[in-house]
Design an enzyme around this catalytic site. Structure first.
Site, PDB file in Angstrom:
ATOM      1  N   HIS A   1       2.775 -26.894 -34.463  1.00 35.12           N
ATOM      2  CA  HIS A   1       2.790 -25.844 -33.810  1.00 35.12           C
ATOM      3  C   HIS A   1       1.810 -24.462 -34.198  1.00 35.12           C
ATOM      4  O   HIS A   1       2.034 -24.850 -35.221  1.00 35.12           O
ATOM      5  CB  HIS A   1       4.317 -24.983 -32.872  1.00 35.12           C
ATOM      6  CG  HIS A   1       3.712 -24.185 -31.697  1.00 35.12           C
ATOM      7  ND1 HIS A   1       3.584 -23.475 -31.677  1.00 35.12           N
ATOM      8  CD2 HIS A   1       3.786 -24.912 -30.115  1.00 35.12           C
ATOM      9  CE1 HIS A   1       3.391 -22.673 -30.219  1.00 35.12           C
ATOM     10  NE2 HIS A   1       3.921 -23.477 -29.648  1.00 35.12           N
TER      11      HIS A   1
ATOM     12  N   ASP B   1       7.985 -30.294 -26.629  1.00 34.56           N
ATOM     13  CA  ASP B   1       7.225 -31.667 -26.068  1.00 34.56           C
ATOM     14  C   ASP B   1       7.985 -32.718 -26.867  1.00 34.56           C
ATOM     15  O   ASP B   1       8.356 -34.158 -26.288  1.00 34.56           O
ATOM     16  CB  ASP B   1       6.401 -31.554 -26.306  1.00 34.56           C
ATOM     17  CG  ASP B   1       5.042 -30.678 -25.184  1.00 34.56           C
ATOM     18  OD1 ASP B   1       6.049 -30.373 -24.480  1.00 34.56           O
ATOM     19  OD2 ASP B   1       4.480 -30.654 -25.440  1.00 34.56           O
TER      20      ASP B   1
END
Ligand code: CMC
Length: 437
Positions: free
Chosen positions: A307, A364
């Site tokens: 991320h 996700d």
């Protein structure tokens, strides 16, 4: 004297002072808005890794700690104590609703959940199996045509209505398109059901038949939507704000945001995670793919890992992992995919490549597994992300609207192309229309 940062140009020993601004939380920022005027230079920041593009009071992320706050409330606390609509209200109205306010809000969303029937004809224009994200992007752009005339976008009451309409109609559009693709009869919103349950109802129900929706399924989807509700200045939100800065229609901004979200580096990752787990196929193959992910010459990446902001466990992924385990216990998820996912996570959390680059599972990684357990078709995973993110986008758009001195977003570049090589160079003063010989 105010806090400043001094920039010295070593070519001519000239120095320039820039003010340091402090936010309520997070790193300070250097206000360089006068940099070009003062120095004749731009900054170069690929992917805006060091750039704050706006002031905002909606969401705060501490990537080092793995903390996420919406209007000051911690996401783990919200997930434990509130429902998606509480967070939608919080983002749009800047406070959590009391029981009465939540009830009124629920009613308002229900009555706005229907769409103009003419919009159904739009589905016929798409080829078979058009990707739902492309369809949704087109639908939201089309929705702007229904709410454009006689609207005053500067009136907070009007744009709050637009925000509520968007949140209310997205599940209907998504479910209608799914039924259209499958050739199933359209199921209209059931006003006796809650927001999230109603979506599952529109997806699963058939006329005159009983539909089975378990409370744990509603809870799982509701929490998943909540965890996606806003995430500071990510790529799609930045897109919404960028288009918003040109004073375009709010739904045109959202449609652009959907396009940005579709990519597999962003919201499309939940679809890619499942496709990748299916491709890996079994626990025995995991090592081979971990090796590929670590190979600099191989473009393969582990989907659902890494991320830009989190350099610690994504707090949303933590909540989803708990939910995923609850779903395994109560309704069962494809156990082979779970085994593969667990093995990947186990390796990634102990392997130096992933540790040294702070590559933790992101939201996700588990959301795809949860959506699969809810029988949501893989191609619609990113659509679920849109349903969750829409209130955040609208809150960000409204914040932009309410801020003074908003400038059109217009970055500059470091030009690396050819210098002027035009034959018979014509300077601006000499421009005249010449007939071609
Ligand atoms: N698998 C293997 N290596 C990775 C991965 C990954 N998933 N992600 C990053 N790296 C490596 C990358 O190769 C680079 O290595 P090196 O320093 O040796 O060159 C390093 O880690 C930094 O990567 P980056 O691409 O510079 O990092 P970024 O901040 O620009 O990208 C990201 C962040 C999310 C796009 C990236 O981690 C990624 O592509 N992840 C997979 C896709 C994914 O799961 N996306 C969903 C993000 S969360 C939901 C959302 O907010 O949209």
């Amino acid at each position: 004297m105010a806090n400043t940062v001094t920039l010295t140009d070593n070519r001519n020993a000239k120095s320039y002072d820039f003010p340091i601004l402090d936010g309520a939380l997070g790193p300070s920022v250097i206000d360089i808005s006068s940099l070009y005027k003062d120095t004749g230079m731009f900054t170069f920041d690929r992917g805006y890794t060091s750039t704050a593009m706006c002031r905002s009071s909606i969401t705060f992320i501490d990537g080092e700690k793995g903390e996420l706050l919406h209007r000051g409330y911690d996401i783990a606390w919200l997930a434990e104590n509130k429902i998606f609509l509480d967070v939608v209200y919080l983002l749009l109205h800047k406070k959590l609703p009391d029981d009465l306010e939540l009830n009124d809000f629920r009613k308002e969303l229900k009555i706005r959940s229907f769409i103009n029937e003419k919009m159904l004809k739009l589905f016929d224009a798409f080829p078979d199996r058009a990707h739902p994200m492309a369809v949704l992007q087109a639908c939201i752009a089309t929705l702007s045509t229904y709410y454009s005339r006689d609207m005053n976008y500067d009136d907070p009451k009007e744009y709050m209505e637009l925000a509520i309409r968007l949140v209310a109609k997205l599940p209907t559009l998504a479910a209608f398109y799914y039924r259209h693709v499958m050739g199933y009869p359209i199921v209209y919103p059931d006003l006796d059901r809650g927001f999230t349950e109603n979506f599952l109802y529109m997806m699963r129900s058939f006329p005159h038949s009983h539909v089975n929706i378990k409370p744990i399924e509603v809870k799982a989807l509701d929490t998943l939507l909540m965890l996606h509700a806003d995430h500071e200045q990510n790529a799609s939100t930045t897109t919404v704000r960028t288009v918003g800065s040109t004073h375009s229609h709010p739904y045109s901004c959202i449609s652009a945001g959907i396009g940005a979200l579709w990519g597999h580096a962003h919201g499309g990752a939940n679809e890619s995670v499942i496709k990748q787990l299916e491709m890996i196929g079994s626990v025995e193959n995991v090592d081979k793919y971990i090796k590929k992910a670590k190979d600099k010459d191989d473009p393969f990446r582990l989907m659902g890992f890494g991320h830009r902001v989190y350099k610690n466990y994504d707090p949303r992924a933590k909540v989803l992992k708990g939910l995923r385990n609850q779903l395994i216990d109560e309704i069962g998820i494809d156990s082979n995919l779970i085994k593969v996912a667990n093995r990947i996570e186990e390796i990634a959390l102990t392997d130096d490549y992933f540790i040294s680059r702070n590559l933790y599972p992101n939201v996700d990684f588990n959301s795809g597994l949860i959506l699969k357990a809810l029988n949501i078709p893989t191609e619609m995973f990113a659509v679920m992300f849109v349903m969750g993110r829409a209130p955040g986008w609208m809150a960000q758009w409204m914040e932009l609207k309410e801020q003074a001195n908003v400038k059109i977003v217009r970055p500059r570049q470091l030009y690396i192309g050819p210098k002027d090589i035009t034959p018979e160079h014509v300077g601006p003063k000499d421009v005249e229309l010449k007939s071609r010989k």
